[in-house]
Each structure stands twice: as C-alpha cells, then as structure tokens.
Design an enzyme around this catalytic site. Structure first.
Site, PDB file in Angstrom:
ATOM      1  N   HIS A  78     -26.647 -55.597  21.092  1.00 10.59           N
ATOM      2  CA  HIS A  78     -26.417 -55.370  22.520  1.00 10.59           C
ATOM      3  C   HIS A  78     -25.105 -54.639  22.787  1.00 10.59           C
ATOM      4  CE1 HIS A  78     -29.706 -58.219  23.140  1.00 10.59           C
ATOM      5  NE2 HIS A  78     -29.716 -57.857  24.408  1.00 10.59           N
ATOM      6  N   ASP A 136     -24.536 -60.130  19.084  1.00 10.71           N
ATOM      7  CA  ASP A 136     -25.540 -60.029  18.021  1.00 10.71           C
ATOM      8  C   ASP A 136     -25.435 -58.729  17.242  1.00 10.71           C
ATOM      9  OD1 ASP A 136     -26.458 -58.270  19.939  1.00 10.71           O
ATOM     10  OD2 ASP A 136     -28.475 -59.119  20.084  1.00 10.71           O
ATOM     11  N   ALA A 155     -35.260 -56.849  24.767  1.00  9.25           N
ATOM     12  CA  ALA A 155     -35.895 -57.874  25.619  1.00  9.25           C
ATOM     13  C   ALA A 155     -35.218 -59.207  25.341  1.00  9.25           C
ATOM     14  CB  ALA A 155     -37.389 -57.945  25.327  1.00  9.25           C
ATOM     15  N   GLY A 156     -34.085 -59.434  25.993  1.00 12.60           N
ATOM     16  CA  GLY A 156     -33.314 -60.615  25.644  1.00 12.60           C
ATOM     17  C   GLY A 156     -32.836 -60.480  24.218  1.00 12.60           C
ATOM     18  N   ASP A 174     -28.686 -65.092  25.538  1.00 13.34           N
ATOM     19  CA  ASP A 174     -29.781 -64.383  26.214  1.00 13.34           C
ATOM     20  C   ASP A 174     -31.066 -64.539  25.397  1.00 13.34           C
ATOM     21  OD1 ASP A 174     -31.050 -62.905  28.173  1.00 13.34           O
ATOM     22  OD2 ASP A 174     -30.208 -60.972  27.572  1.00 13.34           O
TER      23      ASP A 174
END
Length: 387
Positions: free
Chosen positions: A252, A249, A309-310, A275
């Site tokens: 991350h 993405d 968070a994910g 995720d």
C-alpha cells in the site's frame, strides 16, 4: 462476592508500553492486571514462562478475517469469528469496519456491534464506518453506486454505538455539508479523512472542525506536491493532534514514504492498521468481495484490474514490517500497534500498557516477534496450554 481467577505469567523480557524490563512476574486478577514485579525465573511448571510480553495490539481498521467479511455477514457471529482469527496475530481489540454500503447493511452492522457491546464481547471496541460519504474520484475499491451525501435523519439511528463503545467515521470533507463534521463529533464520533480529493485548505479546515485522524495515509487521498500539499500535507502537520493509519504491508505504501511520514509526524501519532479482509486466517486464494472477485497473491489482495482490495495483513506482521521495512525500534513498532491506537481512541488508561489497573489484554511473542499466545481481558484466547 465475585470470584476472580488469578493467573501468573513470567516474562524474561517485558515491554510495559514505555520501557523494556527483564524478569517480570505479571499477575492477572479477572480481566485486569493486578501486579507487575521483578522476580527470579520460576523453576516449577505452574507459572508460564514467556520470551517477550507486550501490550496486545489494537486494530482500528479491520474489515474481516477467517473467511468472514463484515459487509457480507454483518452479524455478531462474524464479529466473534474476526476476533478469534485476529487474536492469533496478537490483536486484542478491534474496530470492525464496514466499507461503503446501503443503509440496510449499515443498520444490520450497527445492530450487531451494539449487541456485541451489550454482551461485553471481548475484543470489540465499537465500529468504524468507512464511508459512504466518500469522493468517487478517490473511491479505491469502494462501489461507486454506494457512495452518497449524508442524510442526518437516517444517519442518526446508526450512531448509537457511540453511547456504549467507540465510533469512527471515515469521510471526504468536501463531500459533506458545512457543520456536518462538528455534528458528528458532538454525537461522539471520531472523524477521519479518507477516500478524499480535498485540497490542503479543505483538509485543514476539516481538522479545525474536529477531524482526528487520516485513514490509510497516502492511499485514496490527494498527495503532497510542491504547490498543493493536499490531504497528505494536512495529515503530516503537527500543530494540531491528529493520527495517521499506516498499512505497513509493503504494497500500500513504499517503505521510504512511510519513513518520510514518520520523520515528519513522529511515530507517536502513527497507528499500524491492517485494513484486513476475509483472507487473513483463511487458505482461500480467490474470494468474493463486494460484488467482485479478488485474488490473494504474494501478500496482497487485488481485484481483476489490479486494484488493492483491503489487505492480507495481520497486526503481528505489521509490527515486524515496521521494524524491518521502516527501521523503527521494537518499542516504537509495538507502541504503534498498541499504545498509539489506544490514545487515538481515548482508551490509553485501559490498553497499551502492562501496569496494575490496565486490562489484561496482552500478547506473548518470541524474539522474532512471532505471536506465541494472546490474552484478552485475562482469558487466553490463543496459544499453547489452552483449556
């Protein structure tokens, strides 16, 4: 005698999982692909014409979607919602993922997945327990109060999913007793390392014990440095077959790090994963998440202190990012989203290719790899022309 619906689609360009083909007529019979053959472009409107047809995407790490987080609502209804939402983005099969939680929540989630498998719910392959046997030092957004050492007697009741579907367990090898990984493998689990402070030697020993994958490479694990290669160094070794999940993405993992990892490991052992949390397919900007509040902004979701968070990622965007950010070919990007996860799960004879005898779980894309239609087991679940 069972009557099977026969569907035909025409693809100007078709990626069969290995090669690009042009002007292909694909016939589904029931849940399966019956034939793939060269043909002239149809002139009538009875056969749907597609720009690009590819094997549908498989997401082995998805926590939620469309407002539903599996931890919050560990039910079969939440699973159906997740499948429906992610189908919009080309996902045809998933491993719903439960973040570290209490045993009663794990049990409810386990029951829901087993129920879905018994009912042959399209799109559900099994279950992924991400924790709770993780290292607090590398907990990420996981609630530290939920992390613990394994209790085999209790855990045994939560492994039945491996009898009828696929089971993944992400753990920190330094947090579990000797022989535990081998026991999980013997029970049918696919064991992955994640949220771990293990040394390189500890991670290598875990691979020798049966670990098959590394959960969200680079994130929540010891990094590769000159004198201690860490979990990342063990993940990038190629002498034993392991797979690495990449959250492509752009938040991350830096694109340069992903390029280096693929150069070392090879794209054939890399899996695109999302995720994803409940933000995907939802318009909400703020939402509850495991007792905290998270905010969605600029393609990522974070807690108030900035912890990721994910993700807010979907598989189609991951494919596009693999092409534009990492510089992979469209064929490699599509394989990392379909054939490679199928191989990782041991399902490469059912998914990841468009060939006779494979599941008719496919995605139609335009030339920019935006999803136009999705079929799961021969049924169109997203796109124009739906009944």
């Amino acid at each position: 005698m069972t009557e099977y619906t026969v569907i035909r689609v025409f693809a100007e360009r078709l990626f069969d999982g290995e090669h690009w083909l042009t002007n292909q007529l694909v016939t589904f019979k029931g849940q399966m692909i019956e034939s793939v053959e060269s043909a002239t472009m149809p002139t009538n409107g009875e056969i749907e014409r597609l720009d690009v047809l590819a094997p549908g995407f498989i997401d082995v790490h998805v926590n939620g979607g469309g407002g539903a987080l599996f931890n919050h609502t560990p039910t079969i209804e939440a699973l159906a919602r997740m499948v429906a939402v992610h189908a919009q983005f080309g996902t045809v099969a998933m491993m719903p993922t439960l973040i570290s939680d209490d045993y009663d929540v794990m049990s409810q989630a386990h029951h829901a997945v087993c129920q879905a498998l018994e009912q042959n719910m399209a799109g559900i392959l099994g279950m992924h327990y991400e924790g709770p046997y993780l290292n607090p030092i590398r907990k990420g957004v996981h609630n530290e109060s939920k992390l613990r050492k394994p209790t085999e007697g209790t855990l045994s009741t939560l492994l039945n999913v491996s009898r009828s579907g696929k089971l993944m367990v992400t753990l920190a090898p330094e947090q579990v007793p000797e022989g535990f990984i081998e026991w999980l493998v013997s029970e049918g689990a696919i064991v992955c390392i994640g949220h771990s402070a293990a040394s390189y030697d500890q991670a290598r020993q875990a691979v020798m014990s049966g670990v098959r994958g590394f959960t969200h490479l680079f994130n929540a694990m010891t990094p590769l440095v000159s004198r201690e290669p860490g979990v990342v160094g063990a993940a990038l070794q190629t002498d034993l077959p392991t797979w690495c999940g990449l959250i492509a993405d752009g938040h991350h993992v830096h694109p340069a790090a992903m390029r280096v990892a693929i150069a070392a490991k090879g794209s054939e052992h890399m899996l695109l994963v999302t995720d994803a949390i409940q933000s995907v397919g939802s318009d909400e900007k703020e939402m509850p998440f495991l007792g905290k509040k998270v905010r969605r902004s600029e393609g990522k979701v974070t807690t108030e202190d900035g912890t990721l968070a994910g993700s807010d990622l979907d598989m189609a965007t991951a494919v596009r990012n693999a092409i534009s950010l990492i510089g992979r070919t469209p064929a490699e990007a599509l394989q990392m989203a379909s054939l490679r996860p199928a191989e990782f799960l041991g399902l490469e004879h059912q998914f990841g290719r468009i060939k006779p005898g494979y599941r008719a779980s496919l995605v139609a894309l335009n030339e920019d790899f935006v999803v136009k239609a999705t079929w799961i087991d021969g049924q169109k679940v997203w796109g124009s022309g739906m009944a």
